[in-house]
Every structure is written in structure tokens, then in C-alpha cells.
Write a protein that holds these residues in place. Sequence first.
Motif, PDB file in Angstrom:
ATOM      1  N   LYS A   3      13.088  45.679  13.162  1.00  0.00           N
ATOM      2  CA  LYS A   3      13.913  44.741  12.421  1.00  0.00           C
ATOM      3  C   LYS A   3      15.315  45.316  12.220  1.00  0.00           C
ATOM      4  O   LYS A   3      15.482  46.534  12.074  1.00  0.00           O
ATOM      5  N   HIS A   4      16.286  44.432  12.215  1.00  0.00           N
ATOM      6  CA  HIS A   4      17.670  44.810  11.950  1.00  0.00           C
ATOM      7  C   HIS A   4      18.120  44.051  10.707  1.00  0.00           C
ATOM      8  O   HIS A   4      18.213  42.816  10.737  1.00  0.00           O
ATOM      9  N   ASP A  97      28.967  37.269   9.919  1.00  0.00           N
ATOM     10  CA  ASP A  97      28.672  36.542  11.165  1.00  0.00           C
ATOM     11  C   ASP A  97      28.805  37.448  12.385  1.00  0.00           C
ATOM     12  O   ASP A  97      27.961  37.414  13.293  1.00  0.00           O
ATOM     13  N   ILE A 100      25.886  39.954  12.452  1.00  0.00           N
ATOM     14  CA  ILE A 100      24.633  39.298  12.852  1.00  0.00           C
ATOM     15  C   ILE A 100      24.568  39.180  14.371  1.00  0.00           C
ATOM     16  O   ILE A 100      23.545  39.485  14.995  1.00  0.00           O
ATOM     17  N   ALA A 101      25.688  38.744  14.968  1.00  0.00           N
ATOM     18  CA  ALA A 101      25.721  38.557  16.423  1.00  0.00           C
ATOM     19  C   ALA A 101      25.682  39.890  17.173  1.00  0.00           C
ATOM     20  O   ALA A 101      24.928  40.051  18.142  1.00  0.00           O
ATOM     21  N   LYS A 102      26.462  40.855  16.713  1.00  0.00           N
ATOM     22  CA  LYS A 102      26.574  42.120  17.440  1.00  0.00           C
ATOM     23  C   LYS A 102      25.308  42.978  17.341  1.00  0.00           C
ATOM     24  O   LYS A 102      24.884  43.594  18.327  1.00  0.00           O
ATOM     25  N   HIS A 103      24.689  42.986  16.162  1.00  0.00           N
ATOM     26  CA  HIS A 103      23.564  43.899  15.930  1.00  0.00           C
ATOM     27  C   HIS A 103      22.212  43.180  15.897  1.00  0.00           C
ATOM     28  O   HIS A 103      21.211  43.789  15.528  1.00  0.00           O
ATOM     29  N   HIS A 104      22.205  41.913  16.284  1.00  0.00           N
ATOM     30  CA  HIS A 104      20.961  41.137  16.359  1.00  0.00           C
ATOM     31  C   HIS A 104      20.209  41.178  15.024  1.00  0.00           C
ATOM     32  O   HIS A 104      19.013  41.474  14.971  1.00  0.00           O
ATOM     33  N   ILE A 105      20.929  40.870  13.978  1.00  0.00           N
ATOM     34  CA  ILE A 105      20.386  40.948  12.622  1.00  0.00           C
ATOM     35  C   ILE A 105      19.289  39.894  12.415  1.00  0.00           C
ATOM     36  O   ILE A 105      19.450  38.735  12.787  1.00  0.00           O
ATOM     37  N   ASN A 106      18.175  40.339  11.802  1.00  0.00           N
ATOM     38  CA  ASN A 106      17.053  39.443  11.507  1.00  0.00           C
ATOM     39  C   ASN A 106      17.088  38.900  10.084  1.00  0.00           C
ATOM     40  O   ASN A 106      16.486  37.867   9.792  1.00  0.00           O
ATOM     41  N   GLN A 136      22.523  31.742  11.060  1.00  0.00           N
ATOM     42  CA  GLN A 136      21.912  32.430  12.209  1.00  0.00           C
ATOM     43  C   GLN A 136      20.600  33.119  11.868  1.00  0.00           C
ATOM     44  O   GLN A 136      19.783  33.367  12.744  1.00  0.00           O
ATOM     45  N   CYS A 137      20.392  33.464  10.603  1.00  0.00           N
ATOM     46  CA  CYS A 137      19.172  34.184  10.215  1.00  0.00           C
ATOM     47  C   CYS A 137      18.915  33.958   8.736  1.00  0.00           C
ATOM     48  O   CYS A 137      19.799  33.499   8.003  1.00  0.00           O
TER      49      CYS A 137
END
Length: 276
Positions: A3-4, A97, A100-106, A136-137
Amino acid sequence: MKKHILLPTDFSDNAWSATVYALKLFNDEECTFYFLNSTKMKASSMSNISNRLLEAMSRTALDNLTELKEMAETTNANANHTFEIILSAADIQVAIDLAIAKHHINLVVMGTKGATGAKEIFFGSNTVRVIKKTKQCPLLIVPDNFNFEIPSQIAFPTDFTRHYSDRELKYLRELIELYDSKLRVVCILSKDKLTGVQEYNMTMLESYIENYDYSFHFMPNYAKKTEEINDFIELLEINMLVMVNYKHSFIEGIIKEPVINKIGFHPIVPFYVIPD
């Protein structure tokens, strides 16, 4: 799967309290936690600030992030957890934002108030903006100074007027599976009985959660919905509140007027917001 988790911080006690809750919630999960701080200031505050002062503020923020990372590593000796820091000059929502996009945040985890949060405020202004804008999450809002307790009882308020997608309920199922929690679906009845559409949506929801320990609860419309949900939380000893943030949803009504004495609602348990 690793998880990120993003932890926006203003270095307040409330932000640290939310961090501690997240570390304990995901104690047995492999996670990378990202501390994010934004140094962006309002235009009105920047008119008399020199570049040298802005650079000094950025250095201070970076030092604070580094100290925060070291403190987390020291107090949380968990081989499952690693920590990273992100310093951004962008507006906090833009910074979130991008992260979230760069690090694939969950998941994004935040406190209810910032460093200047007054007691009468339900959510700080940044928290309200993040709830409104983050799509996004999921987002987890942790009450100030909330002592961690296993979310063995999760409340999911719904009026059954809307059909939930598999993606939305996937987040709910993942949360249940963390601690094999019991799901309590609560509906505040506006009429004596459900309509045909509500009956159908209830049946569909049941099909999504049939493999879990769940129950449906129906409450008469005797007070403000916010008050009724708090009553339900206390009656069934609920540890976490989960809602889907769709247009005209219950959440939208809460964040439009963030003063407790007008809303009659305050986050007495962690509040997990699923994006539409």
C-alpha cells in the motif's frame, strides 16, 4: 499488495495523531507512507515576502519533514513500513493530486483540523477542500486525539436511492478484510417503507457483501441525520464510519456548513470517504 499511503501534514499535533492512527491501522500491512507538506502561501500573504525568506521557509519545512520521518521510523519499529517525504511549493490540493498520480497512492489520511483549528470547527478548511476535490482514491479523516481501536464494527450509512459500483464497494471490502470487521449498513427511513428502486439497490448491495459479517439497520427519521448517525455509532459501538462521496450525498451536506452547532455532527470516530 503493498500500500502507498499519503500523509499531508502541517506539523500540527492533529496531523501527527492521524499519522499514528494510520500506522496502527496498517500495522500488519506492507506500506510506504509519504509525508507531504506544502509551502504554498496565499497571494495576499506573499506580497511582502522576499525570495530569501521563502527559501528559508522551504528549508525549515524540509528540516521538519526529515525530523518527522525520523520520528516515525523511531516510534514505529515496523519492518512492514517505510517512509518518504515530499516537499511541494504547489497548493495543497494540487500537491495531493500530483502525489497520488506519481506515487500510486491508495489512501490519503488526514486529521480533522490543522495547527490553527478551533474547537468549534468540524473540519479545517484544507480538509474540506480535500474531501471535495479528491476523486482518485479514498480519504480517511481521523478525529483529533483519537486513540486507536481496531475497527471491528464499521457503519455504512445509505438511503438505498443510489446503486453502488463494484469499484466503490471494493474499497469497503478491503477495509472490512483488514480486521475481519462486522459491517453495519444503516438506513434512515424517510417514509414508512422502501420504494422499488431502494429495494433493488439494497438487494444489489447485499450481493456485494454476502461473504462478510453484515447486518441491515433501519432507523425512523426522528432527528437530523447527523444526530441519528451519532446515536447509531454510540449504540452499536461503531469504530469507523464509511460513506461514498457522490453528488448530493450526505457528506456534501456536512461539508457545506462546517460549524458543529449548525450541523449537529462531529467526527467521533474515523471517517472513511470513498470517492464517487
